[in-house]
Scaffold this active site. Sequence first.
Site, mmCIF file in Angstrom:
data_model
loop_
_atom_site.group_PDB
_atom_site.id
_atom_site.type_symbol
_atom_site.label_atom_id
_atom_site.label_comp_id
_atom_site.label_asym_id
_atom_site.label_seq_id
_atom_site.Cartn_x
_atom_site.Cartn_y
_atom_site.Cartn_z
ATOM 1 N N HIS A 298 1.820 -2.751 16.677
ATOM 2 C CA HIS A 298 3.024 -2.185 16.046
ATOM 3 C C HIS A 298 3.215 -0.707 16.403
ATOM 4 C CE1 HIS A 298 4.523 -5.558 13.835
ATOM 5 N NE2 HIS A 298 3.369 -5.783 13.257
ATOM 6 N N ASP B 45 -2.876 -5.097 12.549
ATOM 7 C CA ASP B 45 -2.311 -6.432 12.373
ATOM 8 C C ASP B 45 -1.418 -6.802 13.541
ATOM 9 O OD1 ASP B 45 -0.665 -4.313 11.370
ATOM 10 O OD2 ASP B 45 0.745 -5.815 10.644
ATOM 11 N N GLU B 46 -1.168 -8.093 13.678
ATOM 12 C CA GLU B 46 -0.201 -8.639 14.631
ATOM 13 C C GLU B 46 -0.312 -8.018 16.026
ATOM 14 O OE1 GLU B 46 3.265 -10.263 11.680
ATOM 15 O OE2 GLU B 46 3.553 -8.245 12.494
ATOM 16 N N THR B 47 -1.506 -8.006 16.557
ATOM 17 C CA THR B 47 -1.717 -7.487 17.916
ATOM 18 C C THR B 47 -1.394 -8.598 18.919
ATOM 19 O OG1 THR B 47 -4.070 -8.018 17.630
ATOM 20 C CG2 THR B 47 -3.411 -5.746 17.253
ATOM 21 N N PHE B 48 -0.128 -9.004 18.915
ATOM 22 C CA PHE B 48 0.300 -10.185 19.661
ATOM 23 C C PHE B 48 0.030 -10.088 21.162
ATOM 24 C CE2 PHE B 48 3.767 -10.180 16.229
ATOM 25 C CZ PHE B 48 3.024 -10.992 15.392
#
Length: 678
Positions: A225, A292-295
């Site tokens: 993010h 979070d959300e380290t896509f």
Amino acid sequence: MNGQTPLQGWTIVPTPQTMQHKAGIALLPMCGRINEARAAGDDRYILAAQLIDDIRAATGLEWDIATGDRWPGFITLTILDNPHAHPSGSYTLDITSDGVTVVGADFEGVRNGVQTLRQLIRQCGAALPCLHIEDQPAFETRGYYLDVTRGRVPTLDWLKTWADKLCLYRYNQLQLYVEHTFAFDGMSETWRGSSPLTPKDILEFDDYCAERGLELVPSVSTFGHLYMALRTQSLRDLGEFPESADEPFGFIDRMRHHTLNISDERAFALSTKLIDDYLQLFRSDKFNICADETFDLGKGHSKPLAERIGVAAMYADYVTRLCRHLETQGKQPMMWGDIALEHPEILEQLPEEVILLNWQYDPQVTDEKIRTVAESGATQIVCPAVWCWNALLPRIDDAWNNITRMARYGAQYQAQGMLVTDWGDLGHVNDPRMAIPGMIIGAQEAWNPGRVPDEADMLRRISRLEYHDASGELLDILARASHAACFQWNHLVTWLELDDGQDGVNTGVLQTIQGLLPENERPDDVIRTLQNESRTPSLAESRRILLRYLKHHIALGETADHLLQTSARRISAITATAGPRIAGNAAAFRVAIEGQRTLNRVGLRLASEAGVTGTLQSCEAIQHDDAANLAAALEIWMEAYAAQWSMTSRDSELQRLQEVVFRVADHLRSASRVQSVL
């Protein structure tokens, strides 16, 4: 008696663990005094001042403050002689005809008892019911997580107002979510134009929170993010996909990825700079690294490393390094738990000291992931949501279901606490005042989960206590109004951002369409179209697919308008009787409802233009709603919306929201002109 506070006349939120009603009424003196013991730890007598402010507002009387045994007061605030024998935050409150006494196990306990007393004063004025309360929290940590980065940066005054409200409902922790909206030295390219918070803001707010029993915990995105940072000239090379840095700004794209390339050692230097600079401004001994959300991890420039050791190992190694870095400075690390739960082997590799923030936002969430973390032995805090993001009206039903379930699971699996999250995806169009109902539900469930029997009872309590609504109906009306949101803000943003800005289709946005509806509402025929399309559809085709996907919701817009109009009238009548105390909330409700009415009309118009058939063809609203008039209605609404924005927030990204509205208005006029020529 044990159990519920009667709803006749007054209520307390959160509901006390034990309360005994006694005969009689305690009448506050005309010239009264509050005696607050120095041992309470309230050096500036903030708690006594809170009571004096509420007494003045409710009765018009002016009271005094003193301390010491030679200055008795009708209200006494003190601390137990043996505080360690009682849980932190616990208190007793005695109201008799002879006086009022709050006794806390510690400062937090005195604070909590004072907040209960303040609620009674606000509702009962000078005539307080005689009672005895013994109370303590179910969760040690009762936190609130406020997004101050995805479009809306609150003013310092509003942050203080919010801290006061959190204090009143006995929260004891607050975190502010920051990606790029803090004025870090040497990083002006990242925060420019965002109306960032400054070190002075944090220092002042940290003091303000501490005086009210709130621990302000620093929280910064240090891994994923990092959209704005990784679009800059200076830092773009540190992203997994630096080639995407010059793509046009997109609200949806901002949510999807933008992860550090951790195979580049400069990434760790950036993460630790953010940590080291920020933590010095806070008194807290905790730090939330987010993570979070380290896509994108392992999919771009770090792919060779991922192929060698695996994505799970990469993630675990990096967050462990960050945690160890914090521990050397005496700070306890916190982080979101989603990636570790996707790769459970990570749970075994994390440092023992880390606190996992286990976020689950599904209203029908199960206990599976909370149980998984508990069985691993890791410390966790359960994290539900107030369900306001992406919309003008709060989804109170979803908030109730999500929060109550998460609180129950947290208690069942002995979580350390609960952190209620308040997000602002897609520009933070949601007015922060819309989160108040969800915040208060969270306060109740973090303190005494399961005590309020149902949502209807909870909403009556909040309506009466927070909004001074004697009928107790206000929030039920607002909750029902949210069901009339047929074409929502995220639908409009998706429709716009399908345009890649180069006469083509943004395929990343196209892929998000399926997630706009719950699984049980997704039309099978449109899903098959999305899955089976062998080519990238044109922009017009993509927008038609979106509107077909939402067709059954959009088609309800005409019926929903009646519900929204009725809701606006009923809420206006209720808030008028509450006086000026809730004028700001009344304005926020009205602007949100009128905005949703207008969005519903836009959805009907766009569906008509796209040739989406069925019930929309005969829709009376389409036939009589001139496109130019609808464009004007959008623009007029945005003016009212912008005025409300300034009541709580800095300029921040208001202009981006205005651009969304103005682009749609321009499209409506343009499409109308083309149709008139044809």
